[in-house]
Design an enzyme around this catalytic site. Structure first.
Site, mmCIF file in Angstrom:
data_model
loop_
_atom_site.group_PDB
_atom_site.id
_atom_site.type_symbol
_atom_site.label_atom_id
_atom_site.label_comp_id
_atom_site.label_asym_id
_atom_site.label_seq_id
_atom_site.Cartn_x
_atom_site.Cartn_y
_atom_site.Cartn_z
ATOM 1 N N CYS A 265 0.867 -1.175 0.000
ATOM 2 C CA CYS A 265 0.000 0.000 0.000
ATOM 3 C C CYS A 265 0.907 1.230 0.000
ATOM 4 O O CYS A 265 1.970 1.201 -0.635
ATOM 5 C CB CYS A 265 -0.966 -0.026 1.178
ATOM 6 S SG CYS A 265 -0.192 -0.174 2.798
ATOM 7 N N THR A 266 0.547 2.298 0.674
ATOM 8 C CA THR A 266 1.366 3.510 0.643
ATOM 9 C C THR A 266 2.506 3.450 1.657
ATOM 10 O O THR A 266 3.666 3.642 1.316
ATOM 11 C CB THR A 266 0.495 4.753 0.895
ATOM 12 O OG1 THR A 266 -0.390 4.915 -0.220
ATOM 13 C CG2 THR A 266 1.347 6.009 1.010
#
Length: 367
Positions: A265-266
């Site tokens: 993800c981020t």
């Protein structure tokens, strides 16, 4: 009230916080559970007698290897630049059944692997969990953990990470040589557009948007307590939301059928953290070990988090810090949601994700 889109400090922290904010903004909450499987401990010990083992690459190029065994008198350690290229001509270390050794002088390699050979029973092959990529500090192997029944999760087949938009050409080449084939991106479309993945040629990219939203919207957080609630609500939403169930079901199905797979993800800590927790729990890894793996993001992200906090006004730091952290209470909220919604982790896998734990174990466990 602190608006996360209005301050310079917030802009500096956006990449770090996006994972958390998107998850909480994108779904309704409640959920979590964990049931550890307890099969035949004695049978597994007859195969791989190691009860604990780790490899750590040190800053000076040495490697620290620690192990503990059951009923083993001597362990011999061999090294190689891949799991298939371990030389058995000259051991790099030897020791008793419980030992910590330091290995020096191995030279440069994408990754050094170590085969721990006991005087009876099957050997165990491990590497440092971190890939040591400056461009992706939270990129690490998802394996190398012991299950409750004495099996071990394979290393070198499954990886987890944060943002991949800053991968250097050298790091992409390294991932190619390590056999990366598929990347599951757990982010929203807006995150993907703002920070598109840099992937090696030929790697398949798959989107599995956990939140089901396209963007974060505008979220205001007035207090540290509100930030903590946002994190725990977001963790619950990963378990119970329709988009979360679809994304994690897709990912775990792929995990059970392939290798050379990376999910991210981020920040590589929240959506990715639940993915790892679900996979390891499905494989029978004890909850205490699952928690240790989850909390490692605090270690791998320490420098980035400290730098982001240092750029913020002092009054804002206590509010942002809970969003940058991973904390036991966050993951516990996810497990509690599983229990509340499904009664057990096996039912969560079956009813919510349509995933076979048996297939995952057959693919990812070494016993």
């Amino acid at each position: 009230m602190l608006s996360m889109h209005r301050t310079r400090a917030a802009r500096l922290a956006t990449a770090v916080l996006a994972s958390t904010l998107l998850t909480a903004a994108g779904a309704a909450a409640p959920a979590s559970a964990a049931a550890v499987h307890n099969p035949v401990h004695q049978r597994a010990e007859q195969h791989i007698p190691f009860t604990a083992a780790t490899v750590t690459q040190n800053d000076n190029g040495t490697y620290t290897i620690t192990w503990n065994t059951s009923k083993v008198q001597r362990v011999t350690v061999y090294a190689g630049t891949s799991q298939d290229r371990i030389s058995h001509k000259h051991p790099v270390a030897t020791g008793a059944g419980r030992m910590t050794v330091t290995v020096r002088g191995l030279g440069a390699a994408d990754r050094w692997w170590f085969e721990l050979v006991p005087d009876h029973g099957h050997p165990l092959t491990l590497a440092d969990r971190s890939l040591h990529l400056a461009s992706a500090p939270n990129l690490r192997d998802a394996g190398g953990y012991r299950t409750a029944d004495g099996s071990w999760v394979r290393m070198g087949v499954l990886y987890r990470s944060g943002d991949l938009s800053k991968l250097t050409d050298a790091d992409m080449a390294k991932l190619t040589r390590l056999g990366l084939r598929t990347v599951y991106d757990l982010r929203t479309p807006s995150e993907q557009s703002a920070s598109p993945d840099r992937l090696p040629r030929g790697v398949k990219a798959v989107t599995a948007n956990v939140t089901g939203t396209t963007d974060t919207g505008n979220v205001s957080i007035p207090t540290p307590e509100a930030a903590v609630k946002l994190m725990t609500d977001g963790e619950k939403a990963m378990v119970s939301s329709e988009s979360g169930r679809a994304a994690y079901g897709s990912l775990l199905t792929a995990v059970g059928h392939g290798s050379g797979l990376l999910y991210h993800c981020t920040a590589g800590k929240d959506r990715t953290g639940w993915a790892s927790a679900a996979i390891l729990t499905a494989l029978g890894v004890p909850k205490s070990t699952v928690m240790q793996d989850y909390l490692l993001s605090n270690t791998y992200r320490a420098a980035e988090n400290a730098a982001a906090l240092a750029q913020m006004p002092e009054a804002q730091r206590p509010i942002y810090k809970p969003l940058m952290d991973v904390r036991k209470e966050y993951l516990d909220a996810g497990f509690a949601e599983v229990k509340a919604k499904y009664g057990s982790f096996d039912r969560y896998l079956d009813k919510a994700l349509d995933v076979s734990a048996r297939e995952l174990r057959e693919r990812l466990l070494v016993d």
